[in-house]
Design a protein around this motif. Sequence first.
Motif, PDB file in Angstrom:
ATOM      1  N   PRO A  88     106.774 -61.617 111.018  1.00  0.00           N
ATOM      2  CA  PRO A  88     106.196 -62.416 109.929  1.00  0.00           C
ATOM      3  C   PRO A  88     105.625 -63.756 110.385  1.00  0.00           C
ATOM      4  N   PHE A  89     106.275 -64.419 111.368  1.00  0.00           N
ATOM      5  CA  PHE A  89     105.719 -65.685 111.832  1.00  0.00           C
ATOM      6  C   PHE A  89     104.444 -65.454 112.638  1.00  0.00           C
ATOM      7  N   ALA A  90     104.405 -64.361 113.400  1.00  0.00           N
ATOM      8  CA  ALA A  90     103.187 -64.028 114.152  1.00  0.00           C
ATOM      9  C   ALA A  90     102.019 -63.807 113.203  1.00  0.00           C
ATOM     10  N   THR A  91     102.228 -63.029 112.151  1.00  0.00           N
ATOM     11  CA  THR A  91     101.127 -62.753 111.232  1.00  0.00           C
ATOM     12  C   THR A  91     100.811 -63.959 110.353  1.00  0.00           C
ATOM     13  N   ARG A  92     101.804 -64.837 110.133  1.00  0.00           N
ATOM     14  CA  ARG A  92     101.494 -66.074 109.417  1.00  0.00           C
ATOM     15  C   ARG A  92     100.563 -66.951 110.245  1.00  0.00           C
ATOM     16  N   MET A  93     100.782 -66.993 111.548  1.00  0.00           N
ATOM     17  CA  MET A  93      99.882 -67.756 112.406  1.00  0.00           C
ATOM     18  C   MET A  93      98.475 -67.171 112.354  1.00  0.00           C
TER      19      MET A  93
END
Length: 335
Positions: free
Chosen positions: A17-22
């Motif tokens: 989720p943090f990767a795709t938020r970036m």
Amino acid sequence: MLQGLRVLDLTRNLPGPFATRMLADLGAEIVKVEPPEGDPARALGSLFEALNRGKDCRKVDFKTEDGRATLREWAREADVVVDSFRPGVLDAMGLGHAALSAVQPRIVLCSITGYGQTGEWAQRAGHDLNFMAMSGALDQMRARNGDVAMSNIQWGDLAGGSSMACIAILAAVFEAQRTGRGRFLDVSMAHGLFAHQVMPQATGALLEPMLGRKPRVGEDMLNGALPCYGLYRTQDDRWLAVGALEHKFWRVACEVFERPQWAAQHWQRGLMPNSPESNALREAVDALVASRPLADWAARFGAADACVTPVLTLDEATRHPLFAAPARLPWAAVE
């Protein structure tokens, strides 16, 4: 910057989720796919919002053929799929790279796991603390007394997982745009963390001949061996971060410390790490910093170009002008 890039996010917890938020922050369109009961992180409220802002959240039952058919249909219009299942799970559901490539040859599938897709550790469960422990990273995060420190930043998830995944995804998308063929990316958080330890591996090898062994806590170049680069306790039990690694900064720091005679004592001027002279200087800096409260040192170094800063609490950092306003991303583009 990534407008037009479409990503299917099948991940949960923190790394995916943090990767795709970036990617979303950079302009990509993210379709977050949740199970019928919703992402378990929804129960954590603010964390879910922080990880999933700007995403199109949809629910699909992975356990049904209709749900899997829906995902394959969405994949036709996607550039990237990101998952965090154990190795083999997507293949068993008919959603592996071969199946997705059949409907979208350009598709990039990025699988984030703890220990990679192959090898004896591939199927082992783990969390950030385990990846930190196995990679050797946790051993490098020790307090002065030698105790292992448990970081409240999830470096395995975020540095070994999220960041490495973003780099690999963008490289694979760039290739797919040129060749028309996608990639299956195997991102291992443990291996990502291991790769981040380039500095201690290099400096450890450099100092080993001098010490007759690998450096221990406080003996490596950037974890305490250099008086000009370290953490010093203040009179009020706060901490001052002295990062005067280059001699030009150390010279300025010595002026602020009102100890100009220390300026010549620097590793770039021949002061050997871990030598009696170096250790004595570190103890002298320790004693001086401990003689005043943090606010005093912060004021003294406020306008000095010395790479010396107070160690802020998270609340203090949140209120600090550097981060409070104007709000910006860490990778803000300059027009």
